[in-house]
Design a protein around this motif. Structure first.
Motif, mmCIF file in Angstrom:
data_model
loop_
_atom_site.group_PDB
_atom_site.id
_atom_site.type_symbol
_atom_site.label_atom_id
_atom_site.label_comp_id
_atom_site.label_asym_id
_atom_site.label_seq_id
_atom_site.Cartn_x
_atom_site.Cartn_y
_atom_site.Cartn_z
ATOM 1 N N ALA A 61 0.829 -1.206 0.000
ATOM 2 C CA ALA A 61 0.000 0.000 0.000
ATOM 3 C C ALA A 61 0.863 1.256 0.000
ATOM 4 C CB ALA A 61 -0.935 0.003 1.214
ATOM 5 N N TYR A 62 1.916 1.243 0.793
ATOM 6 C CA TYR A 62 2.810 2.394 0.870
ATOM 7 C C TYR A 62 3.465 2.662 -0.479
ATOM 8 C CZ TYR A 62 6.785 5.266 2.315
ATOM 9 O OH TYR A 62 7.713 6.258 2.428
ATOM 10 N N GLN A 63 3.928 1.617 -1.142
ATOM 11 C CA GLN A 63 4.556 1.792 -2.452
ATOM 12 C C GLN A 63 3.582 2.399 -3.454
ATOM 13 O OE1 GLN A 63 7.834 1.474 -3.029
ATOM 14 N NE2 GLN A 63 7.955 0.971 -0.854
ATOM 15 N N ARG A 64 2.332 1.992 -3.396
ATOM 16 C CA ARG A 64 1.308 2.526 -4.303
ATOM 17 C C ARG A 64 0.972 3.967 -3.963
ATOM 18 N NH1 ARG A 64 -1.102 -2.369 -5.063
ATOM 19 N NH2 ARG A 64 -2.002 -2.306 -3.001
ATOM 20 N N LEU A 65 0.800 4.256 -2.692
ATOM 21 C CA LEU A 65 0.363 5.594 -2.295
ATOM 22 C C LEU A 65 1.450 6.648 -2.437
ATOM 23 C CD1 LEU A 65 -1.841 4.845 0.843
ATOM 24 C CD2 LEU A 65 -2.581 5.365 -1.492
ATOM 25 N N LYS A 66 2.696 6.282 -2.237
ATOM 26 C CA LYS A 66 3.758 7.292 -2.284
ATOM 27 C C LYS A 66 4.130 7.688 -3.712
ATOM 28 C CE LYS A 66 8.016 4.607 -2.194
ATOM 29 N NZ LYS A 66 9.300 4.443 -1.545
ATOM 30 N N ASP A 67 3.802 6.859 -4.684
ATOM 31 C CA ASP A 67 4.137 7.126 -6.078
ATOM 32 C C ASP A 67 2.927 7.751 -6.775
ATOM 33 O OD1 ASP A 67 4.025 6.374 -9.018
ATOM 34 O OD2 ASP A 67 6.074 5.778 -8.546
ATOM 35 N N LEU A 69 2.075 8.315 -9.839
ATOM 36 C CA LEU A 69 1.554 7.583 -10.991
ATOM 37 C C LEU A 69 0.786 6.339 -10.551
ATOM 38 C CD1 LEU A 69 1.351 7.229 -14.036
ATOM 39 C CD2 LEU A 69 3.596 6.130 -13.990
ATOM 40 N N ARG A 70 1.369 5.579 -9.646
ATOM 41 C CA ARG A 70 0.692 4.376 -9.151
ATOM 42 C C ARG A 70 -0.560 4.745 -8.359
ATOM 43 N NH1 ARG A 70 4.744 0.317 -6.458
ATOM 44 N NH2 ARG A 70 2.888 -0.973 -6.572
ATOM 45 N N TYR A 74 -4.329 3.576 -9.270
ATOM 46 C CA TYR A 74 -5.119 2.888 -8.249
ATOM 47 C C TYR A 74 -6.473 3.565 -8.063
ATOM 48 C CZ TYR A 74 -6.029 0.682 -3.667
ATOM 49 O OH TYR A 74 -6.570 -0.003 -2.616
ATOM 50 N N LEU A 75 -6.471 4.886 -7.985
ATOM 51 C CA LEU A 75 -7.734 5.622 -7.841
ATOM 52 C C LEU A 75 -8.638 5.415 -9.052
ATOM 53 C CD1 LEU A 75 -6.384 8.876 -6.222
ATOM 54 C CD2 LEU A 75 -8.264 7.502 -5.311
ATOM 55 N N CYS A 76 -8.058 5.447 -10.238
ATOM 56 C CA CYS A 76 -8.856 5.224 -11.450
ATOM 57 C C CYS A 76 -9.496 3.839 -11.415
ATOM 58 C CB CYS A 76 -7.990 5.384 -12.698
ATOM 59 S SG CYS A 76 -7.527 7.087 -13.063
ATOM 60 N N GLU A 77 -8.700 2.838 -11.066
ATOM 61 C CA GLU A 77 -9.216 1.474 -11.013
ATOM 62 C C GLU A 77 -10.272 1.318 -9.932
ATOM 63 O OE1 GLU A 77 -5.858 -1.192 -11.032
ATOM 64 O OE2 GLU A 77 -5.140 -0.311 -12.905
#
Length: 172
Positions: A61-67, A69-70, A74-77
């Motif tokens: 989750a941290y890797q996704r939230l800190k980037d 682009l990711r 994630y929000l779009c999906e």
């Protein structure tokens, strides 16, 4: 808190594109302290396995939230607008023309000054794309348009990586 919670719920932050990196970092450290497997050593192997699952989930989750682009992807999906970068490469003509122009400039660049100038253009385009994502997601809630912008940003990021490699080779 459950393993199946979305990343924003897990980190106790609003599900928005705009995020404070320092808040994410602090929450990550807090969650990692709470879930560290060593804290569960006296409770047996099952408790340690569960703590390890939590630790992995927190890191993902941290890797996704800190980037950015990711996080945007994630929000779009989450809102029904999957990125589908593998099979949806349709982009506006002006963006494709820009990509072609950059590629030509990269091929023709003979020195570090030309590459630096191109890198500045690419970084400016990246900044505009990120700003656009902020507006599309947080202000407009237009996730299909944001998904297209994420795909564009993926192209920009990939080209930026190629440009960095070329600069590295030139510097050697």
């Amino acid at each position: 808190m459950q393993l199946t919670d979305d990343d924003f719920t897990l980190f106790a932050v609003a599900p928005t594109f705009a995020q404070e990196r320092s808040a994410l970092d602090a929450r990550w450290k807090e969650l990692q302290r709470e879930a560290h497997p060593d804290r569960f050593a006296s409770q047996g192997a099952a408790a340690q396995r569960l703590a390890m699952q939590w630790s992995v989930r927190i890191n993902e989750a941290y890797q996704r939230l800190k980037d950015p682009l990711r996080r945007a992807a994630y929000l779009c999906e989450m809102h029904g607008a999957p990125i589908q970068a593998e099979n949806n490469t349709a982009m506006p003509a002006d963006f494709l023309m820009q990509q072609m122009s950059w590629r030509e400039e990269l091929e023709e660049a003979g020195d570090a000054a030309a590459l630096d100038a191109l890198q500045q253009q690419v970084q400016a385009a990246r900044a505009r794309a990120l700003s656009s994502l902020d507006w599309l997601i947080d202000e407009k809630g237009d996730y299909p348009a944001a998904a297209q912008q994420v795909r564009a940003l993926m192209f920009i990021e990939r080209f930026s990586g190629e440009l960095d490699e070329r600069l590295d080779r030139l510097g050697q």
